[in-house]
Design an enzyme around this catalytic site. Structure first.
Site, short mmCIF file in Angstrom:
data_model
loop_
_atom_site.label_atom_id
_atom_site.label_comp_id
_atom_site.label_asym_id
_atom_site.label_seq_id
_atom_site.Cartn_x
_atom_site.Cartn_y
_atom_site.Cartn_z
N HIS A 274 25.89 38.16 41.69
CA HIS A 274 26.75 38.39 43.02
C HIS A 274 27.07 37.15 43.55
O HIS A 274 28.37 36.88 43.70
CB HIS A 274 25.72 39.25 43.85
CG HIS A 274 26.86 39.65 45.18
ND1 HIS A 274 27.41 40.89 45.30
CD2 HIS A 274 26.68 39.04 46.09
CE1 HIS A 274 27.84 40.87 46.36
NE2 HIS A 274 27.49 39.78 47.12
N GLU A 275 26.05 36.47 43.69
CA GLU A 275 26.18 35.30 44.49
C GLU A 275 27.20 34.16 43.51
O GLU A 275 27.88 33.33 43.95
CB GLU A 275 24.98 34.33 44.79
CG GLU A 275 24.29 35.27 46.03
CD GLU A 275 25.06 35.79 47.05
OE1 GLU A 275 26.02 34.86 47.62
OE2 GLU A 275 24.76 36.63 47.71
N HIS A 278 30.64 34.73 44.22
CA HIS A 278 31.17 33.94 45.28
C HIS A 278 31.26 32.47 45.10
O HIS A 278 32.35 31.93 45.49
CB HIS A 278 30.12 34.01 46.54
CG HIS A 278 30.07 35.45 47.17
ND1 HIS A 278 31.26 35.88 47.76
CD2 HIS A 278 29.21 36.42 47.55
CE1 HIS A 278 30.96 37.08 48.33
NE2 HIS A 278 29.75 37.44 48.17
N GLU A 304 34.47 39.10 48.77
CA GLU A 304 33.48 40.14 48.02
C GLU A 304 33.76 40.91 46.82
O GLU A 304 33.03 41.16 45.99
CB GLU A 304 33.19 41.03 49.30
CG GLU A 304 32.06 41.94 48.80
CD GLU A 304 30.60 41.37 48.91
OE1 GLU A 304 29.59 41.80 48.51
OE2 GLU A 304 30.64 40.28 49.52
#
Length: 512
Positions: A274-275, A278, A304
């Site tokens: 997830h990160e 980003h 996101e």
């Protein structure tokens, strides 16, 4: 040539502001990762001072003069410069600088400094309160932050709800009235789908995910996945924090964090992915435009979408694990040697209402967001009081998900957002989910055999597509315009709902 000279002067001013903000971000990153506990008070003052300086430079007479020479200060429309025409990128830059300037001009510098100081202090208290499961410890700080955010809405102004003034900071142009039908249509289909899954005769066992897994090896595997995704460790790093996050000081210095628990394999694994999503966005921004809006991400909903696409569309897919599961099995041979790929795929996609948002499955995740948005709006509009939050939170958890958190640490204290004043942030998570599926569907159309590439461990082809289609443009286009350029359509819940119904229909053998 006059237009070029104005832009050069404006860019020089913006670079100074960005460098101050980047220095403040370094201090914030350190606060969340390595700062000793005793440094909190001094750190709050340091960050507040820098953010105050950045704000003062943004609203300075020099910035106003440069903007006045370039745009109509009432509308933000670029001015005709003696027959010289602004090109598209210059128009976009001026539009976004004007937006930042007009918003900042409404906020007194003394207020900006106080909000920064109180937010920094509140984050540190929140960390302690969560560890101690003591909402009462955090309550005084929360009250202060809430009062400041209400004050902020009065400075910024709004037409309908004060919540709109805060939402617009994170998702430009969005309003709660505009999001309500979108959220309503999601809830209308998600709740019945959840019931169908819960009533299915299929039972998925995810117990294997919660055996003992060496934490160092978890981090090593997470790092391996980040490298495969294209995250550049020459321009980034992976560290630990109480709440996973990504921070960027420049496209050449983008840092991600995760958290790791011995008896929770998905926590570290999926927060890394997830990160990483980003991080790829921030590393993919054009460094030539650093300091200007064209070197910044367009919105948190779009940001996101990148993390949710990598985490879910890619990271929870069969194709992804056809390549990476044998490596994971080798890393944790004792725990996974007898678990086949299909059993692992089912386990990481099991639908199970959970207390923790960041560990929620794709089906129930948006229900977590909806209850938070409702609570935020009630707090900002004065229809709920901070001291009522634990009971209100548990009531909405029961209503939406049919479960009640046993502790406040697993309930109202689980998210960091309110401690640093990020009211209006939560809706962007749902917007990100919707954008993610639309973007991924488009990538599948444009990249021949994308899933075969992913199944072979070749993730860079998707990373390059995202960089060309989304990352490199910064704030050149509004979120709506960017989505139109990439997919040809506006944001819609339909692709996302179709994706969920197809995925869970197969997993849980649901009949139409």
């Amino acid at each position: 040539m006059k237009t070029l000279k104005v832009l050069e002067s404006l860019t020089t001013q913006l670079l100074d502001i960005q460098r101050i903000n980047s220095a403040a971000s370094v201090l914030s990153w350190d606060q969340e990762t390595y700062m000793p506990a005793g440094g909190g008070m001094a750190r709050a003052e340091q960050i507040a001072t820098l953010q105050g300086l950045a704000h003062q430079k943004l609203i300075s007479p020099e910035m106003e003069r440069l903007l006045r020479e370039s745009v109509d200060l009432e509308t933000g429309i670029p001015l005709d410069r003696d027959g010289e025409l602004w090109d598209e990128s210059s128009q976009s830059l001026l539009r976004e600088v004007w937006r930042d300037f007009t918003r900042a001009q409404k906020l007194p510098s003394s207020f900006v400094i106080r909000l920064s100081r109180e937010s920094s202090l509140a984050q540190q208290v929140w960390t302690e309160a969560k560890e101690e499961n003591a909402f009462s410890k955090f309550l005084p700080n929360l009250k202060t932050i809430l009062e400041l955010k209400r004050e902020e809405t009065q400075y910024l102004g709004f037409e309908d709800s004060p919540y709109d003034a805060l939402l617009d900071v994170y998702e430009p142009g969005s309003t709660i009235a505009g999001l309500r039908p979108l959220f309503g249509s999601l809830k209308e289909r998600l709740v019945p789908l959840l019931r169908r899954v819960q009533n299915s005769s299929v039972r998925i066992d995810d117990g294997i995910l919660f055996h003992a897994y060496d934490t160092a090896r978890q981090l090593e595997f997470g790092r391996l996945i980040l490298i495969a995704m294209g995250y550049d460790f020459e321009r980034g790093r992976l560290d630990l924090s109480a709440h996973p996050f990504t921070t960027s000081f420049h496209p050449t210095d983008v840092r991600v964090t995760t958290r790791v628990h011995e008896h929770d394999l998905p926590s570290c694994l999926f927060s890394c992915i997830h990160e990483g999503g980003h991080g790829l966005y921030d590393q993919g921004l054009d460094p030539r435009y650093y300091g200007t809006p064209l070197g910044d991400s367009v919105s948190l909903g779009i940001h996101e979408s990148q993390s949710r696409m990598w985490e879910n569309c890619v990271g929870r897919s069969r194709a992804f694990w056809r390549f990476f599961y044998p490596i994971l099995q080798q890393t944790f041979h004792h725990q996974l040697r007898a678990v086949d790929l299909e059993s692992f795929y089912a386990a990481i996609n099991r639908v199970k209402p959970s207390y923790i948002r960041v560990e929620a499955d794709e089906l129930t995740y948006n229900l977590h967001i909806m209850l938070r948005v409702e609570i935020e709006q009630e707090l900002i509009e004065g229809r709920a009081k901070p001291e009522e939050l634990p009971a209100l939170w548990n009531q909405k958890m029961e209503s939406y998900l049919g479960i009640t958190p046993p502790t406040d640490a697993e309930g109202v204290l689980q998210d960091v957002h309110w401690s640093f004043g990020a009211f209006g942030y939560f809706p962007t998570y749902t917007l990100g989910n919707l954008y993610a599926v639309q973007f991924y569907d488009q990538a599948r159309q444009e990249i021949p055999h994308l899933e075969e590439e992913i199944a072979a461990g070749q993730l860079m082809i998707l990373r390059r597509w995202l960089e060309q289609k989304i990352h490199r443009w910064g704030r050149m286009y509004t979120p709506e315009r960017l989505a139109q350029r990439v997919t040809g359509t506006s944001i819609s819940p339909e692709p996302f709902l179709h994706y969920l119904e197809r995925k869970y229909g197969e997993l849980y053998q649901l009949r139409d």
